[in-house]
Design a protein around this motif. Structure first.
Motif, short mmCIF file in Angstrom:
data_model
loop_
_atom_site.label_atom_id
_atom_site.label_comp_id
_atom_site.label_asym_id
_atom_site.label_seq_id
_atom_site.Cartn_x
_atom_site.Cartn_y
_atom_site.Cartn_z
N THR A 157 5.25 -10.25 25.11
CA THR A 157 4.35 -9.10 25.11
C THR A 157 2.94 -9.60 24.86
OG1 THR A 157 6.11 -7.72 24.20
CG2 THR A 157 3.86 -6.88 24.02
N ASP B 169 -2.92 -12.30 17.49
CA ASP B 169 -1.59 -12.07 16.94
C ASP B 169 -1.65 -12.33 15.43
OD1 ASP B 169 1.15 -11.70 16.63
OD2 ASP B 169 1.71 -13.19 18.14
N ASN C 293 -0.85 -0.47 19.41
CA ASN C 293 -0.61 -0.42 20.86
C ASN C 293 -1.67 0.46 21.54
OD1 ASN C 293 0.23 2.25 20.47
ND2 ASN C 293 2.39 1.73 20.49
N GLU C 294 -1.60 0.51 22.87
CA GLU C 294 -2.58 1.27 23.64
C GLU C 294 -2.52 2.76 23.34
OE1 GLU C 294 -3.63 -0.12 27.78
OE2 GLU C 294 -1.66 -1.06 27.49
N SER C 295 -1.32 3.29 23.12
CA SER C 295 -1.20 4.72 22.80
C SER C 295 -1.94 5.06 21.52
CB SER C 295 0.28 5.10 22.64
OG SER C 295 0.95 4.96 23.86
N HIS D 298 -4.47 -5.66 19.76
CA HIS D 298 -3.79 -4.54 20.45
C HIS D 298 -3.34 -5.02 21.81
CE1 HIS D 298 -6.88 -3.14 23.35
NE2 HIS D 298 -5.97 -2.31 23.76
N PHE E 225 5.35 -11.04 19.17
CA PHE E 225 4.94 -10.66 20.53
C PHE E 225 5.23 -11.78 21.53
CE2 PHE E 225 2.36 -7.97 17.73
CZ PHE E 225 2.77 -6.73 18.19
#
Length: 91
Positions: free
Chosen positions: A33, A40, A56-58, A91, A28
């Motif tokens: 990111t 991490d 991830n957020e999704s 995340h 990342f």
């Protein structure tokens, strides 16, 4: 790789599919990111330590109703067998 996941959300198991990728520490940071919560991958994450993952957020919206996913657990199914328990550390 798209795999079936079983996510524990407050004692309720939510089943679905998710894209999974194996990455290494500093991935990342290399891509600039940010980790929004948690941490991490690092030296604590070895072949003999408990399995961890970053989502991830999704994923958090879909499987954890948008709650902070850090600390939640999930299982991955592959070819009709579960690959073990993963703890979400970031995340």
């Amino acid at each position: 790789m798209n795999r079936q996941v079983l996510v524990d959300r407050a004692g309720q198991v939510i089943e679905g599919k998710s894209e999974l990728n194996e990455i290494s520490p500093k991935y990342f940071a290399t891509w600039h990111t940010p980790i929004l919560a948690g941490r991490d991958f690092d030296d604590r994450d070895t072949l003999t330590s408990p399995k961890v993952t970053i989502v991830n957020e999704s994923f958090a919206r879909k499987y954890l109703a948008g709650a902070n996913p850090v600390g939640a657990t999930l299982r991955v199914k592959s070819e009709s067998k579960e690959t073990g328990l993963f703890q979400i550390v970031g995340h």
